[in-house]
Design an enzyme around this catalytic site. Structure first.
Site, PDB file in Angstrom:
ATOM      1  N   MET A   1       0.842  -1.199   0.000  1.00 47.95           N
ATOM      2  CA  MET A   1       0.000   0.000   0.000  1.00 47.95           C
ATOM      3  C   MET A   1       0.880   1.254   0.000  1.00 47.95           C
ATOM      4  SD  MET A   1      -3.413  -0.923   2.097  1.00 47.95           S
ATOM      5  CE  MET A   1      -2.775  -0.627   3.729  1.00 47.95           C
TER       6      MET A   1
ATOM      7  N   LEU B   1       6.592   3.233   1.543  1.00 49.02           N
ATOM      8  CA  LEU B   1       7.563   2.136   1.645  1.00 49.02           C
ATOM      9  C   LEU B   1       8.623   2.411   2.707  1.00 49.02           C
ATOM     10  CD1 LEU B   1       8.157   1.138  -2.104  1.00 49.02           C
ATOM     11  CD2 LEU B   1       6.382   0.367  -0.497  1.00 49.02           C
TER      12      LEU B   1
ATOM     13  N   HIS C   1       9.233  -3.269   3.556  1.00 49.94           N
ATOM     14  CA  HIS C   1       8.884  -3.490   2.144  1.00 49.94           C
ATOM     15  C   HIS C   1      10.145  -3.794   1.320  1.00 49.94           C
ATOM     16  CE1 HIS C   1       5.597  -0.564   3.452  1.00 49.94           C
ATOM     17  NE2 HIS C   1       4.894  -1.602   3.051  1.00 49.94           N
TER      18      HIS C   1
HETATM   19  P1  AMP Z   1       1.488  -2.891   3.478  1.00 47.12           P
HETATM   20  O1  AMP Z   1       2.038  -1.856   2.579  1.00 47.12           O
HETATM   21  O2  AMP Z   1       1.421  -2.491   4.919  1.00 47.12           O
HETATM   22  O3  AMP Z   1       0.214  -3.517   2.973  1.00 47.12           O
HETATM   23  O4  AMP Z   1       2.546  -4.069   3.460  1.00 47.12           O
HETATM   24  C1  AMP Z   1       2.966  -4.665   2.252  1.00 47.12           C
HETATM   25  C2  AMP Z   1       3.764  -5.887   2.563  1.00 47.12           C
HETATM   26  O5  AMP Z   1       4.913  -5.521   3.345  1.00 47.12           O
HETATM   27  C3  AMP Z   1       2.981  -6.917   3.395  1.00 47.12           C
HETATM   28  O6  AMP Z   1       3.293  -8.213   2.912  1.00 47.12           O
HETATM   29  C4  AMP Z   1       3.523  -6.698   4.777  1.00 47.12           C
HETATM   30  O7  AMP Z   1       3.432  -7.842   5.602  1.00 47.12           O
HETATM   31  C5  AMP Z   1       4.971  -6.347   4.485  1.00 47.12           C
HETATM   32  N1  AMP Z   1       5.566  -5.648   5.630  1.00 47.12           N
HETATM   33  C6  AMP Z   1       5.065  -4.563   6.268  1.00 47.12           C
HETATM   34  N2  AMP Z   1       5.847  -4.241   7.324  1.00 47.12           N
HETATM   35  C7  AMP Z   1       6.852  -5.146   7.362  1.00 47.12           C
HETATM   36  C8  AMP Z   1       7.971  -5.364   8.226  1.00 47.12           C
HETATM   37  N3  AMP Z   1       8.218  -4.578   9.265  1.00 47.12           N
HETATM   38  N4  AMP Z   1       8.796  -6.413   7.961  1.00 47.12           N
HETATM   39  C9  AMP Z   1       8.540  -7.237   6.904  1.00 47.12           C
HETATM   40  N5  AMP Z   1       7.506  -7.084   6.054  1.00 47.12           N
HETATM   41  C10 AMP Z   1       6.678  -6.059   6.276  1.00 47.12           C
END
Ligand code: AMP
Length: 279
Positions: free
Chosen positions: A30, A33, A37
């Site tokens: 989303m 970043l 990410h």
């Molecule tokens: P989001 O943009 O929050 O929807 O996250 C996109 C992807 O990044 C999802 O697969 C999340 O689980 C992953 N993600 C978010 N925060 C972290 C983090 N701290 N460590 C690893 N992956 C993450």
């Protein structure tokens, strides 16, 4: 790096990779970043030929009282980070592109989607499953990368892939943390400085829970231990602190991979975290 905003542009950008049978690694996000990410993009870069990033703040996965309008957006910085990470194609669709008028299909998930995050956020996982299913069909990746940070989302997506026979390998990457243990999250941007300090209580509670597991405590005692740590931190409202089976999010049975999972409100941020443990 190509930046594409429509499905037609995406297909055109991916055509050469499909023709030459190069493997596609896909990282749905989303935006806003951060290094979490980035770890997914790095894994995709290492393991595949072509890396596709999507940036889409998916309205379907936000409840009416949630932070859709306030969700941090930083497209320019995101695309710069993507370029540096070796992304080949960034797909940045509008809401109308993803959900044109007349849209009539939703992916509905039960199982692990009913509990904890699913109970706290009705409709959230249907929204996640619907957008991820659509993105999988648009990108048709060989591998898709998700963060352990959102462990229940991982369980839901693995169930979706299995139940609908989606031809994709789900790769789960470890949670990236700040040096004091706070899991990186786009929502950490909501935290005032004092709340940012208090927010480390999620990680401290998970670690206390892990120690209790190592001392052979019952799951009930492990959960109480985590609750107690959060109770001692003023300004943090615990939603749940539980030990669950990683695949079902139900109470763990013997021999199952167990996750300690936690959710709490800190200021206007609702934060989640988890820690896999072994018995
Ligand atoms: P989001 O943009 O929050 O929807 O996250 C996109 C992807 O990044 C999802 O697969 C999340 O689980 C992953 N993600 C978010 N925060 C972290 C983090 N701290 N460590 C690893 N992956 C993450």
């Amino acid at each position: 790096m190509k930046v594409v905003r429509t499905e037609a542009e995406l297909q055109e950008a991916l055509e050469p990779a499909r023709v030459s049978r190069r493997s596609i690694g896909f990282v749905p996000t989303m935006g806003a970043l951060h290094a979490g990410h980035l770890s997914l993009l790095t894994a995709a870069r290492e393991q595949g030929d072509v890396v596709v990033l999507s940036i889409f703040v998916n309205p379907l996965q936000f409840g009416a009282d949630e932070d859709l309008a306030a969700y941090p957006r930083s497209e320019e910085a995101d695309l710069e980070m993507a370029r540096d990470a070796g992304v080949d194609v960034s797909f940045v669709p509008s809401v109308d592109e993803m959900y044109p008028a007349g849209r009539s299909t939703t992916v509905s998930v039960r199982g692990p989607a009913r509990l904890l995050e699913g109970a706290a956020r009705p409709g959230h996982f249907d929204g996640v499953a619907t957008v991820v299913a659509k993105l999988f069909n648009q990108v048709r990746p060989q591998r898709a990368y998700f963060g352990q940070k959102d462990a229940q989302q991982v369980a839901v997506i693995k169930a979706l892939v299995r139940d609908l026979s989606v031809p994709v390998e789900v790769v789960v990457c470890p949670t990236v943390r700040e040096s004091d243990g706070l899991a990186l999250s786009s929502r950490n941007a909501y935290l005032e400085p004092s709340e940012r300090t208090a927010a480390t209580v999620l990680w401290r509670a998970l670690q206390a829970g892990e120690r209790a597991v190592e001392e052979q405590a019952t799951w009930e005692v492990v959960e109480k231990t985590m609750e107690q740590v959060v109770a001692n931190e003023p300004g943090v409202a615990l939603e749940y602190a539980r030990a669950v089976a990683a695949n079902t999010f139900e109470a763990p049975a013997d021999g199952e991979q167990v996750l300690l999972v936690i959710a709490a409100r800190v200021g206007r941020a609702r934060l989640i975290d988890n820690l896999p443990v072994r018995r």
